[in-house]
Write a protein that holds these residues in place. Sequence first.
Motif, PDB file in Angstrom:
ATOM      1  N   ALA A  41      35.740 -52.730  68.084  1.00  0.00           N
ATOM      2  CA  ALA A  41      36.710 -53.541  68.831  1.00  0.00           C
ATOM      3  C   ALA A  41      36.365 -55.022  68.811  1.00  0.00           C
ATOM      4  O   ALA A  41      37.233 -55.876  68.608  1.00  0.00           O
ATOM      5  CB  ALA A  41      36.819 -53.036  70.265  1.00  0.00           C
ATOM      6  N   ASN A  42      35.101 -55.360  69.008  1.00  0.00           N
ATOM      7  CA  ASN A  42      34.728 -56.784  69.056  1.00  0.00           C
ATOM      8  C   ASN A  42      34.854 -57.445  67.690  1.00  0.00           C
ATOM      9  O   ASN A  42      35.192 -58.626  67.589  1.00  0.00           O
ATOM     10  CB  ASN A  42      33.311 -56.954  69.601  1.00  0.00           C
ATOM     11  CG  ASN A  42      32.244 -56.438  68.645  1.00  0.00           C
ATOM     12  OD1 ASN A  42      32.161 -55.239  68.406  1.00  0.00           O
ATOM     13  ND2 ASN A  42      31.434 -57.325  68.104  1.00  0.00           N
TER      14      ASN A  42
ATOM     15  N   SER B 136      43.803 -51.626  70.374  1.00  0.00           N
ATOM     16  CA  SER B 136      44.452 -52.896  70.694  1.00  0.00           C
ATOM     17  C   SER B 136      43.410 -53.751  71.402  1.00  0.00           C
ATOM     18  O   SER B 136      43.079 -53.498  72.562  1.00  0.00           O
ATOM     19  CB  SER B 136      45.672 -52.666  71.583  1.00  0.00           C
ATOM     20  OG  SER B 136      46.303 -53.887  71.898  1.00  0.00           O
ATOM     21  N   CYS B 137      42.866 -54.768  70.716  1.00  0.00           N
ATOM     22  CA  CYS B 137      41.628 -55.425  71.136  1.00  0.00           C
ATOM     23  C   CYS B 137      41.833 -56.907  71.450  1.00  0.00           C
ATOM     24  O   CYS B 137      42.531 -57.612  70.706  1.00  0.00           O
ATOM     25  CB  CYS B 137      40.569 -55.303  70.048  1.00  0.00           C
ATOM     26  SG  CYS B 137      40.383 -53.623  69.404  1.00  0.00           S
ATOM     27  N   ARG B 138      41.190 -57.373  72.513  1.00  0.00           N
ATOM     28  CA  ARG B 138      41.226 -58.770  72.916  1.00  0.00           C
ATOM     29  C   ARG B 138      39.819 -59.186  73.338  1.00  0.00           C
ATOM     30  O   ARG B 138      39.164 -58.475  74.099  1.00  0.00           O
ATOM     31  CB  ARG B 138      42.187 -58.991  74.093  1.00  0.00           C
ATOM     32  CG  ARG B 138      43.604 -58.440  73.896  1.00  0.00           C
ATOM     33  CD  ARG B 138      44.361 -59.225  72.834  1.00  0.00           C
ATOM     34  NE  ARG B 138      45.750 -58.750  72.693  1.00  0.00           N
ATOM     35  CZ  ARG B 138      46.126 -57.811  71.844  1.00  0.00           C
ATOM     36  NH1 ARG B 138      45.229 -57.206  71.071  1.00  0.00           N
ATOM     37  NH2 ARG B 138      47.398 -57.464  71.748  1.00  0.00           N
ATOM     38  N   SER B 139      39.362 -60.353  72.885  1.00  0.00           N
ATOM     39  CA  SER B 139      38.060 -60.885  73.292  1.00  0.00           C
ATOM     40  C   SER B 139      38.249 -62.215  74.010  1.00  0.00           C
ATOM     41  O   SER B 139      39.125 -63.015  73.641  1.00  0.00           O
ATOM     42  CB  SER B 139      37.144 -61.094  72.075  1.00  0.00           C
ATOM     43  OG  SER B 139      36.769 -59.847  71.501  1.00  0.00           O
ATOM     44  N   THR B 140      37.437 -62.449  75.025  1.00  0.00           N
ATOM     45  CA  THR B 140      37.418 -63.731  75.728  1.00  0.00           C
ATOM     46  C   THR B 140      35.991 -64.254  75.731  1.00  0.00           C
ATOM     47  O   THR B 140      35.030 -63.475  75.717  1.00  0.00           O
ATOM     48  CB  THR B 140      37.921 -63.592  77.174  1.00  0.00           C
ATOM     49  OG1 THR B 140      37.118 -62.612  77.866  1.00  0.00           O
ATOM     50  CG2 THR B 140      39.374 -63.142  77.208  1.00  0.00           C
ATOM     51  N   ILE B 141      35.863 -65.590  75.748  1.00  0.00           N
ATOM     52  CA  ILE B 141      34.546 -66.232  75.670  1.00  0.00           C
ATOM     53  C   ILE B 141      34.440 -67.259  76.794  1.00  0.00           C
ATOM     54  O   ILE B 141      35.322 -68.110  76.954  1.00  0.00           O
ATOM     55  CB  ILE B 141      34.339 -66.928  74.313  1.00  0.00           C
ATOM     56  CG1 ILE B 141      34.539 -65.931  73.157  1.00  0.00           C
ATOM     57  CG2 ILE B 141      32.948 -67.553  74.237  1.00  0.00           C
ATOM     58  CD1 ILE B 141      34.532 -66.577  71.784  1.00  0.00           C
ATOM     59  N   ALA B 142      33.346 -67.187  77.554  1.00  0.00           N
ATOM     60  CA  ALA B 142      33.083 -68.160  78.612  1.00  0.00           C
ATOM     61  C   ALA B 142      32.370 -69.378  78.043  1.00  0.00           C
ATOM     62  O   ALA B 142      31.835 -69.347  76.922  1.00  0.00           O
ATOM     63  CB  ALA B 142      32.247 -67.521  79.722  1.00  0.00           C
ATOM     64  N   ALA B 143      32.329 -70.457  78.821  1.00  0.00           N
ATOM     65  CA  ALA B 143      31.760 -71.724  78.350  1.00  0.00           C
ATOM     66  C   ALA B 143      30.272 -71.619  78.050  1.00  0.00           C
ATOM     67  O   ALA B 143      29.738 -72.422  77.278  1.00  0.00           O
ATOM     68  CB  ALA B 143      32.016 -72.822  79.390  1.00  0.00           C
TER      69      ALA B 143
ATOM     70  N   THR C  17      42.337 -51.267  74.301  1.00  0.00           N
ATOM     71  CA  THR C  17      43.081 -50.067  74.700  1.00  0.00           C
ATOM     72  C   THR C  17      43.086 -49.097  73.527  1.00  0.00           C
ATOM     73  O   THR C  17      43.409 -49.474  72.397  1.00  0.00           O
ATOM     74  CB  THR C  17      44.520 -50.415  75.098  1.00  0.00           C
ATOM     75  OG1 THR C  17      44.490 -51.283  76.238  1.00  0.00           O
ATOM     76  CG2 THR C  17      45.307 -49.164  75.444  1.00  0.00           C
ATOM     77  N   LEU C  18      42.726 -47.861  73.793  1.00  0.00           N
ATOM     78  CA  LEU C  18      42.646 -46.810  72.784  1.00  0.00           C
ATOM     79  C   LEU C  18      43.853 -45.895  72.935  1.00  0.00           C
ATOM     80  O   LEU C  18      44.186 -45.483  74.053  1.00  0.00           O
ATOM     81  CB  LEU C  18      41.355 -46.008  72.956  1.00  0.00           C
ATOM     82  CG  LEU C  18      40.058 -46.827  72.962  1.00  0.00           C
ATOM     83  CD1 LEU C  18      38.905 -45.986  73.512  1.00  0.00           C
ATOM     84  CD2 LEU C  18      39.733 -47.317  71.569  1.00  0.00           C
ATOM     85  N   SER C  19      44.502 -45.566  71.821  1.00  0.00           N
ATOM     86  CA  SER C  19      45.713 -44.747  71.862  1.00  0.00           C
ATOM     87  C   SER C  19      45.751 -43.787  70.692  1.00  0.00           C
ATOM     88  O   SER C  19      45.056 -43.967  69.688  1.00  0.00           O
ATOM     89  CB  SER C  19      46.973 -45.633  71.808  1.00  0.00           C
ATOM     90  OG  SER C  19      46.992 -46.596  72.826  1.00  0.00           O
TER      91      SER C  19
END
Length: 257
Positions: free
Chosen positions: A186-187, A221-228, A237-239
């Motif tokens: 996912a990442n 369905s993959c989303r990554s967020t990054i902090a400062a 989400t796995l389907s």
Amino acid sequence: MDVEAFHLPLGDNRFSPTRATESPWDADAQYGGPPSALLAHLAAGATGDGLRAARVSVDFLGAIPRRELTVEVSAVRPGRRIALTEAAMSVDGRTVAVARVWSITTGPTPPVVTELSPPPAVPTANDLFLPHLPDWGYGQALDWRYTAGSPDRPGAADVWTRVRLPLVAGRPLTGLDRTLIAADAANGISAELPISSWFSIPPGMTTHLTREPDGDWVHLSCRSTIAADGIGLCLGTLSDARGAIGQVAQPLLVQER
């Protein structure tokens, strides 16, 4: 790929990882998905009949060598309706990964069941996962078909995956196997920065499952967020073809190479 499975059984809970487990960063190391699936497979198999894995939490204690490994399974909290089982993987006497699996008994259908929304259909064209690195074992051991985003650019993406090999030679591939072999990608699927110049390393992953997938395909369905400060989080989400089966979460170390 001319290999029989991701792992070959050697007896006494010992296994030999094949080239199908190969990491893109080190040919002598395993990608996280196959060893995670092996730990969960053995832990879930040690629980009683009628229980199904609902949460799998895996911690990677360093790179996992692509050498003979041993798995030890222990019951942390036995139970008829809820059970917690641990599986520890060691190589050359050193623990390299630990998984804990909560299993919950299945029962009669409740009066309220969540309605499912199917993801887009499986495209006909195959893609490559990390296309700038086409010749590595794990990447070739699965089919990849994107329904959103692109393997050629960073950012959120959705992709169908299909595992081409058994997890363990001589054993049928289960829905749990299919899900966890793919979930650790996912990442990489949703990396926000170019992987060629930035690390995006998960020290572990946690997967929650309401059910196992029907059929051969698992959609991420993959989303990554990054902090400062360089700490990231990947959520996926796995389907299957009917709709969501669960979620995967990975904390991320994000640093320039």
